[in-house]
Design a protein around this motif. Structure first.
Motif, short mmCIF file in Angstrom:
data_model
loop_
_atom_site.label_atom_id
_atom_site.label_comp_id
_atom_site.label_asym_id
_atom_site.label_seq_id
_atom_site.Cartn_x
_atom_site.Cartn_y
_atom_site.Cartn_z
N GLU A 25 1.18 3.03 3.41
CA GLU A 25 -0.05 3.45 4.11
C GLU A 25 0.25 4.54 5.15
O GLU A 25 -0.03 4.43 6.33
CB GLU A 25 -0.72 2.25 4.79
CG GLU A 25 -2.18 2.45 5.19
CD GLU A 25 -3.13 2.44 4.01
OE1 GLU A 25 -3.73 3.50 3.75
OE2 GLU A 25 -3.25 1.39 3.36
N ASN A 26 0.88 5.63 4.65
CA ASN A 26 1.20 6.78 5.52
C ASN A 26 2.03 6.39 6.75
O ASN A 26 1.83 6.93 7.85
CB ASN A 26 -0.08 7.50 5.95
CG ASN A 26 -0.83 8.10 4.77
OD1 ASN A 26 -0.21 8.69 3.88
ND2 ASN A 26 -2.13 7.94 4.75
N HIS A 38 0.82 -1.21 0.00
CA HIS A 38 0.00 0.00 0.00
C HIS A 38 0.86 1.26 0.00
O HIS A 38 0.42 2.31 0.48
CB HIS A 38 -0.95 0.02 1.20
CG HIS A 38 -1.93 -1.11 1.23
ND1 HIS A 38 -3.29 -0.91 1.38
CD2 HIS A 38 -1.75 -2.45 1.13
CE1 HIS A 38 -3.91 -2.09 1.37
NE2 HIS A 38 -2.98 -3.03 1.21
N MET A 83 2.24 3.36 8.19
CA MET A 83 1.79 2.20 8.97
C MET A 83 2.60 0.95 8.67
O MET A 83 2.82 0.11 9.54
CB MET A 83 0.30 1.94 8.69
CG MET A 83 -0.65 2.97 9.28
SD MET A 83 -2.37 2.56 8.94
CE MET A 83 -2.55 0.99 9.80
N PHE A 84 3.04 0.80 7.39
CA PHE A 84 3.73 -0.41 6.98
C PHE A 84 5.17 -0.16 6.57
O PHE A 84 5.76 -0.95 5.83
CB PHE A 84 2.97 -1.06 5.81
CG PHE A 84 1.51 -1.30 6.08
CD1 PHE A 84 1.08 -1.79 7.30
CD2 PHE A 84 0.57 -1.02 5.11
CE1 PHE A 84 -0.26 -2.01 7.56
CE2 PHE A 84 -0.78 -1.24 5.35
CZ PHE A 84 -1.19 -1.73 6.58
N PRO A 143 0.98 2.35 -4.98
CA PRO A 143 1.06 1.00 -4.42
C PRO A 143 1.53 -0.01 -5.47
O PRO A 143 1.02 -0.02 -6.60
CB PRO A 143 -0.37 0.72 -3.98
CG PRO A 143 -0.92 2.07 -3.66
CD PRO A 143 -0.30 2.99 -4.69
#
Length: 342
Positions: free
Chosen positions: A216-217, A213, A219-220, A247
């Motif tokens: 994800e800003n 992703h 997150m990952f 992505p």
């Protein structure tokens, strides 16, 4: 003027010599360039006999000036390293690796001295060249070393799908560590320039994320925030039309749909898997490959290098069944790049 294209024969025990004969038998090649094979005359003779192409003549030379560049005659810059009658197809040997390596070095030399306008490479066995004491991960690294090039990148092409790699022949762990702003920015610039050289006036460059992703800003993963986005912003400040990070699981359907002209990917498999999925087609019913297509272009070099995007195909060597389409496409790209570079 037609450009002179040096085509390396590749690993002597591979399909390289067969593909070289098949490609040089095509009249359209000679209509657009002056090709010569850098390899061994003896091996090319065996390949010609294997294919039953008795109407083709081989012209062994030791100087480009002695080439005739005429359809029906294949000019072979004869390195005199291997006897064709001694070849054992599909074998990994230091002897074969050294010969394949020397063909590449000679092609680079001819390009650096201006005797040829571009180079095209058939496949080599990385294991064989390393057995011979030449410790390189592949063609790209050989070219970079012998042209003293630091900033270079691999671009793979199949029809309208183009990918440029931030890293290639390193471990996945090391590939993640190599995602740095400066490197991503250089690859964006090289991708943009390459598209312009093949006639795309205002290319749209997509940059794939490294993480699921695209992070994800955060997150990952933080590579997108810390390295990739800053590179994209700087590229935009240089008037490059670039989007991302996109992505990785959606960027290729978009590219195939025409959204982007080229995709900058973060590591080897991120780019190779989608390109080979569309370029390599296996027919289960016929139990053979219907297509093995794709072109590999090394960007950033002072000379032009284009390559087939398939391996040595040792399992097909000596059978005369391998397709020359990838080699033909590689030659066509070399012609286009050489003309635009001038």
């Amino acid at each position: 003027m037609k450009p002179i294209i040096a085509v390396t024969m590749g690993d002597p025990s591979s399909i390289g010599a067969e593909l070289s004969v098949k490609a040089m038998a095509r009249k359209d090649i000679y209509e657009n360039c002056k090709p010569l094979i850098v390899g061994d005359f003896s091996v090319m003779e065996e390949a010609k006999a294997l294919l039953g192409m008795d109407d083709i003549r081989l012209n062994p030379i030791q100087d480009v000036k002695d080439a005739v560049f005429t359809h029906g005659t294949i000019d072979v810059y004869d390195m005199k390293l291997i006897k064709g009658s001694d070849i054992q197809f599909g074998e990994i040997k230091a002897l074969y690796g050294d010969a394949a390596f020397q063909y590449v070095v000679k092609a680079i030399e001819l390009a650096k001295t201006g005797e040829v306008d571009a180079t095209v490479t058939n496949a080599i066995s990385k294991e064989s060249i390393n057995l011979a004491g030449h410790h390189f991960a592949g063609h790209t690294e050989i070219y970079a070393h012998y042209t003293e090039t630091k900033d270079y990148a691999m671009m793979l092409v199949h029809n309208n799908l183009r990918v440029v790699h931030v890293s290639t022949h390193v471990s996945l762990r090391e590939a993640c560590d190599r995602v740095k702003k400066e490197r991503v920015l250089k690859c964006i610039e090289l991708a943009n320039e390459a598209c312009r050289m093949i006639g795309i006036e205002e290319p749209t460059v997509a940059v794939a994320g490294l993480n699921p992703h695209a992070g994800e800003n955060g997150m990952f993963g933080h590579e997108e925030i810390e390295e990739i986005i800053p590179a994209i912003e700087e590229a935009k400040s240089k008037n490059i039309k670039v989007e991302g990070p996109v992505p990785p699981d959606t960027v290729f359907p978009k590219a195939l749909g025409g959204w982007y002209d080229v995709v900058v990917v973060m590591y080897h498999d991120q780019g190779h898997i989608p390109l080979k999925t569309v370029g390599f087609v296996y027919d289960k019913d016929l139990n053979k490959w219907k297509a093995v297509e794709g072109v590999n272009i090394t960007l950033g070099l002072p000379i032009i290098r284009v390559s087939v995007d398939h391996g040595t195909a040792f399992d097909q060597a000596g059978k005369g069944t391998a397709s020359e389409i990838s080699l033909v496409n590689s030659i066509q790209y070399a012609i286009e790049f050489s003309r635009n570079k001038k």
